[in-house]
Design an enzyme around this catalytic site. Structure first.
Site, PDB file in Angstrom:
ATOM      1  CE1 TYR A 104     -16.578  12.407 -15.882  1.00 23.77           C
ATOM      2  CE2 TYR A 104     -16.024  12.247 -13.565  1.00 23.77           C
ATOM      3  CZ  TYR A 104     -16.399  11.651 -14.739  1.00 23.77           C
ATOM      4  OH  TYR A 104     -16.599  10.293 -14.777  1.00 23.77           O
ATOM      5  CG  ASP A 162      -9.888  17.147 -14.227  1.00 26.20           C
ATOM      6  OD1 ASP A 162      -9.152  16.579 -15.050  1.00 26.20           O
ATOM      7  OD2 ASP A 162     -10.948  16.655 -13.810  1.00 26.20           O
ATOM      8  CE  LYS A 213     -12.375   9.198 -18.101  1.00 22.23           C
ATOM      9  NZ  LYS A 213     -12.725  10.433 -17.420  1.00 22.23           N
ATOM     10  NE  ARG A 269      -2.879   0.389   3.348  1.00 24.90           N
ATOM     11  CZ  ARG A 269      -2.123   0.459   4.459  1.00 24.90           C
ATOM     12  NH1 ARG A 269      -1.328   1.487   4.668  1.00 24.90           N
ATOM     13  NH2 ARG A 269      -2.166  -0.498   5.359  1.00 24.90           N
TER      14      ARG A 269
HETATM   15  C1  LIG Z   1     -13.218  10.712 -16.116  1.00 27.68           C
HETATM   16  C2  LIG Z   1     -12.907  12.018 -15.522  1.00 27.68           C
HETATM   17  C3  LIG Z   1     -12.678  12.141 -14.138  1.00 27.68           C
HETATM   18  C4  LIG Z   1     -12.807  10.967 -13.183  1.00 27.68           C
HETATM   19  O1  LIG Z   1     -11.871   9.975 -13.414  1.00 27.68           O
HETATM   20  P1  LIG Z   1     -12.117   8.410 -13.129  1.00 27.68           P
HETATM   21  O2  LIG Z   1     -10.832   7.793 -13.521  1.00 27.68           O
HETATM   22  O3  LIG Z   1     -13.283   7.984 -13.930  1.00 27.68           O
HETATM   23  O4  LIG Z   1     -12.407   8.302 -11.651  1.00 27.68           O
HETATM   24  C5  LIG Z   1     -12.345  13.388 -13.653  1.00 27.68           C
HETATM   25  N1  LIG Z   1     -12.273  14.469 -14.466  1.00 27.68           N
HETATM   26  C6  LIG Z   1     -12.484  14.385 -15.781  1.00 27.68           C
HETATM   27  C7  LIG Z   1     -12.368  15.604 -16.628  1.00 27.68           C
HETATM   28  C8  LIG Z   1     -12.818  13.165 -16.356  1.00 27.68           C
HETATM   29  O5  LIG Z   1     -13.063  13.089 -17.670  1.00 27.68           O
END
Ligand SMILES: *Cc1c(COP(=O)(O)O)cnc(C)c1O
Length: 380
Positions: A98, A170, A195, A46
């Site tokens: 998001y 983000d 992504k 961990r």
């Molecule tokens: C998908 C996404 C998230 C969340 O990420 P996960 O890996 O699905 O938890 C946060 N911000 C944006 C812009 C996203 O597209």
């Protein structure tokens, strides 16, 4: 080292015990110690895992940070960031952030006394006047999802830092290939590596990058203390995906440019949201803070109803109807009922997210096939 070289080499050294050129998947929960406290830097998985260490070093290098801290998902990474705040603190965020990020702030952290306020972040003057005495952090997403608004990262950081506030960007939509928020003044960068970084729709993963040593220590502490760590196989998949980030994102940008132009000239399409268009209100800022305009395109139908959008979505063959984005394959989504269903309808409408809006994550297929697919789906 140039960015495209870092993608292949940063954080990744041949395995010292075998010479394996690729970082092994260290599928272990613990490490044998020579005697109590005598170990090789790894005690319990961990806390540390060598596959994760390689990925963390790689991500830190890609965002020009000193440290990256990895988590089991993008939202777990955001959860760790918000846990650096205290009860009574407030987060100022975009009203078209998001949906899952909004849900985390509104339905989880609000209960613990961390409030949020949502505004259209593309207006820096409004950001400045919306700061309240208890605001501690500004949460920026740019380009935004799915409206593709552009937020001026440098201006927001200047406003925030005058008041001692933290800025987290983000950077999921742009990926480090197109935008590096730490260079523009941000304190923290969040990635949903699910992504573009992973890039192949085969892993869920998240990371936070910083160059502030105090924030890095707090994040490592939270990573270990709350335990939302990614498994080594997932870290391996993200490391593997990163090696082609430049070629994938470049091709997605080129395809998106052609698709946006096709949609703009289509008689059934009322508006195309794409920061690469000169008339896009954020175009000049995007040109300054991004290297290209990304692979995301949103569009609406003339007199569009949700019903008509659903028809288009059901007719595409190459564009798969699915949540998520940033993979090699093209996706089409309906934000109002899918990714943004957790935003209340009133919030959605305030920001211009209509019930007929569709969002494309443009992949790296041959662009003529993609355009043909949209042409037949839009045919009456
Ligand atoms: C998908 C996404 C998230 C969340 O990420 P996960 O890996 O699905 O938890 C946060 N911000 C944006 C812009 C996203 O597209």
């Amino acid at each position: 080292m140039k960015f495209n070289t870092k993608l292949i080499h940063a954080g990744v050294d041949p395995d010292p015990s075998t010479g394996a050129i690729m970082t092994p998947i260290f599928q272990t929960s613990t490490y044998v110690q020579e005697g109590p406290g005598h170990h090789k830097g790894y005690e319990y998985a961990r806390t540390q895992n060598p596959t994760r260490t390689a990925l963390q070093e790689c991500l830190a290098a890609l965002e020009n940070g000193t440290d990256a801290v990895c988590f089991g998902s993008g939202l777990a990474a955001m959860d760790a960031i918000i846990k650096m705040l205290k009860s009574g603190d407030g987060v100022l965020a975009s009203n078209d952030m998001y949906g899952g990020s909004f849900r985390l702030l509104e339905r989880v952290f609000k209960q613990f006394g961390i409030s949020n306020k949502l505004i259209p972040m593309q207006d820096p003057a409004l950001v400045e006047s919306s700061i309240e005495p208890h605001t501690r952090m500004i949460w920026v997403e740019t380009p935004t999802n799915p409206l593709l608004n552009i937020v001026d990262i440098r201006s927001i950081c200047e406003i925030a830092h005058k008041r001692g506030l933290l800025v987290c960007v983000d950077n999921t939509f742009a990926s480090p290939y197109l935008q590096n928020p730490l260079d523009l003044g941000a304190d923290l960068v969040l990635h949903s590596a699910t992504k573009y970084l992973g890039g192949h729709s085969d892993v869920v993963h998240g990371a936070v990058v910083t160059k502030n040593p105090e924030l890095a220590q707090q994040l490592y502490f939270i990573q270990n203390a709350t335990g939302a760590v990614p498994g080594p196989m997932d870290c391996f998949l993200v490391l593997r995906g990163i090696k082609t980030l430049h070629v994938r994102v470049q091709r997605a940008c080129e395809n998106a440019r052609e698709i946006a132009a096709f949609l703009k000239s289509h008689p059934r399409v009322s508006r195309v949201l794409y920061p690469g268009f000169q008339e896009h209100p954020g175009h000049e800022i995007a040109k300054k803070q991004m290297r290209d305009f990304g692979g995301m395109v949103s569009f609406d139908l003339i007199g569009g109803s949700e019903e008509e959008a659903r028809q288009v979505l059901s007719k595409t063959r190459l564009f798969a109807c699915a949540e998520s984005l940033g993979g090699v394959e093209s996706l089409i989504g309906h934000p109002a009922s899918m990714t943004h269903a957790s935003l209340p309808k009133a919030e959605r409408e305030k920001s211009g997210l209509t019930d007929s809006l569709m969002r494309l994550s443009v992949g790296i297929e041959d662009v003529s096939d993609l355009i043909e697919d949209l042409r037949q789906a839009l045919a009456n």
